[in-house]
Write a protein that holds these residues in place. Structure first.
Motif, mmCIF file in Angstrom:
data_model
loop_
_atom_site.group_PDB
_atom_site.id
_atom_site.type_symbol
_atom_site.label_atom_id
_atom_site.label_comp_id
_atom_site.label_asym_id
_atom_site.label_seq_id
_atom_site.Cartn_x
_atom_site.Cartn_y
_atom_site.Cartn_z
ATOM 1 N N ASN A 50 45.584 39.238 48.855
ATOM 2 C CA ASN A 50 45.097 40.087 47.783
ATOM 3 C C ASN A 50 43.570 40.098 47.774
ATOM 4 O O ASN A 50 42.941 39.060 47.865
ATOM 5 C CB ASN A 50 45.599 39.586 46.438
ATOM 6 N N VAL A 51 43.010 41.281 47.585
ATOM 7 C CA VAL A 51 41.567 41.460 47.670
ATOM 8 C C VAL A 51 40.982 41.745 46.286
ATOM 9 O O VAL A 51 41.502 42.572 45.543
ATOM 10 C CB VAL A 51 41.218 42.598 48.648
ATOM 11 N N PHE A 52 39.889 41.047 45.982
ATOM 12 C CA PHE A 52 39.123 41.245 44.750
ATOM 13 C C PHE A 52 37.682 41.509 45.159
ATOM 14 O O PHE A 52 37.151 40.827 46.038
ATOM 15 C CB PHE A 52 39.147 39.980 43.881
ATOM 16 N N VAL A 53 37.031 42.462 44.499
ATOM 17 C CA VAL A 53 35.627 42.751 44.754
ATOM 18 C C VAL A 53 34.881 42.520 43.442
ATOM 19 O O VAL A 53 35.175 43.159 42.428
ATOM 20 C CB VAL A 53 35.409 44.200 45.242
ATOM 21 N N VAL A 54 33.917 41.613 43.475
ATOM 22 C CA VAL A 54 33.145 41.280 42.273
ATOM 23 C C VAL A 54 31.790 41.945 42.374
ATOM 24 O O VAL A 54 31.033 41.710 43.318
ATOM 25 C CB VAL A 54 32.995 39.754 42.101
ATOM 26 N N ASN A 55 31.497 42.779 41.403
ATOM 27 C CA ASN A 55 30.229 43.507 41.373
ATOM 28 C C ASN A 55 29.193 42.748 40.566
ATOM 29 O O ASN A 55 29.515 42.131 39.555
ATOM 30 C CB ASN A 55 30.438 44.887 40.745
ATOM 31 N N PRO A 56 27.944 42.816 40.979
ATOM 32 C CA PRO A 56 26.874 42.194 40.179
ATOM 33 C C PRO A 56 26.628 43.007 38.916
ATOM 34 O O PRO A 56 26.990 44.186 38.836
ATOM 35 C CB PRO A 56 25.661 42.242 41.115
ATOM 36 N N THR A 57 26.006 42.373 37.953
ATOM 37 C CA THR A 57 25.586 43.105 36.766
ATOM 38 C C THR A 57 24.542 44.136 37.189
ATOM 39 O O THR A 57 23.917 43.986 38.254
ATOM 40 C CB THR A 57 24.962 42.162 35.725
ATOM 41 N N PRO A 58 24.311 45.168 36.391
ATOM 42 C CA PRO A 58 23.280 46.145 36.775
ATOM 43 C C PRO A 58 21.911 45.506 37.025
ATOM 44 O O PRO A 58 21.228 45.865 37.983
ATOM 45 C CB PRO A 58 23.259 47.106 35.587
#
Length: 120
Positions: A50-58
């Protein structure tokens, strides 16, 4: 955060031991309304489901942080570490725990994972 939920990720056929809905519910409950959590069709790294992509805050993104991709998120320990890292600030804000470095994968078409998760 984007959670892949398509042909392999989120599939009881590929991962029958995992309650995929409960996994997603746990992430949403732990991170609350302050974090946008969305599901996606195939992210094209099926071998790593399973793949999760964590984005940085703006703000972290403006400072140079980039999304961090995680693969093989298949047990509670990895999910707990991932949630705790996001709660600590995530990409560009909190150091990536060594145990989570084992789950970092390259985005499709990207070079091998690097220090993208480390604060500037």
């Amino acid at each position: 955060m984007t959670v892949c939920r398509d042909c392999c990720c989120g599939s009881r056929t590929k991962h029958p031991q995992l309650d995929h809905d409960a996994q997603l519910d746990r992430v949403r409950a732990a991170l609350g309304r302050e974090h946008q959590i969305r599901t996606s069709d195939c992210l094209d790294v099926c071998t790593q489901s399973n793949v999760f992509v964590v984005n940085p805050t703006p703000a972290a993104r403006r400072a140079g942080a980039r999304p961090v991709w995680f693969g093989l998120v298949l047990d509670d320990a990895v999910l707990t570490d991932l949630i705790e890292w996001i709660q600590a600030g995530g990409p560009g804000k909190a150091d990536l725990p060594a145990v989570l470095e084992l789950s970092v994968i390259a985005a499709p078409g990207a070079p091998a994972p690097s220090s993208a998760a480390k604060p500037p």
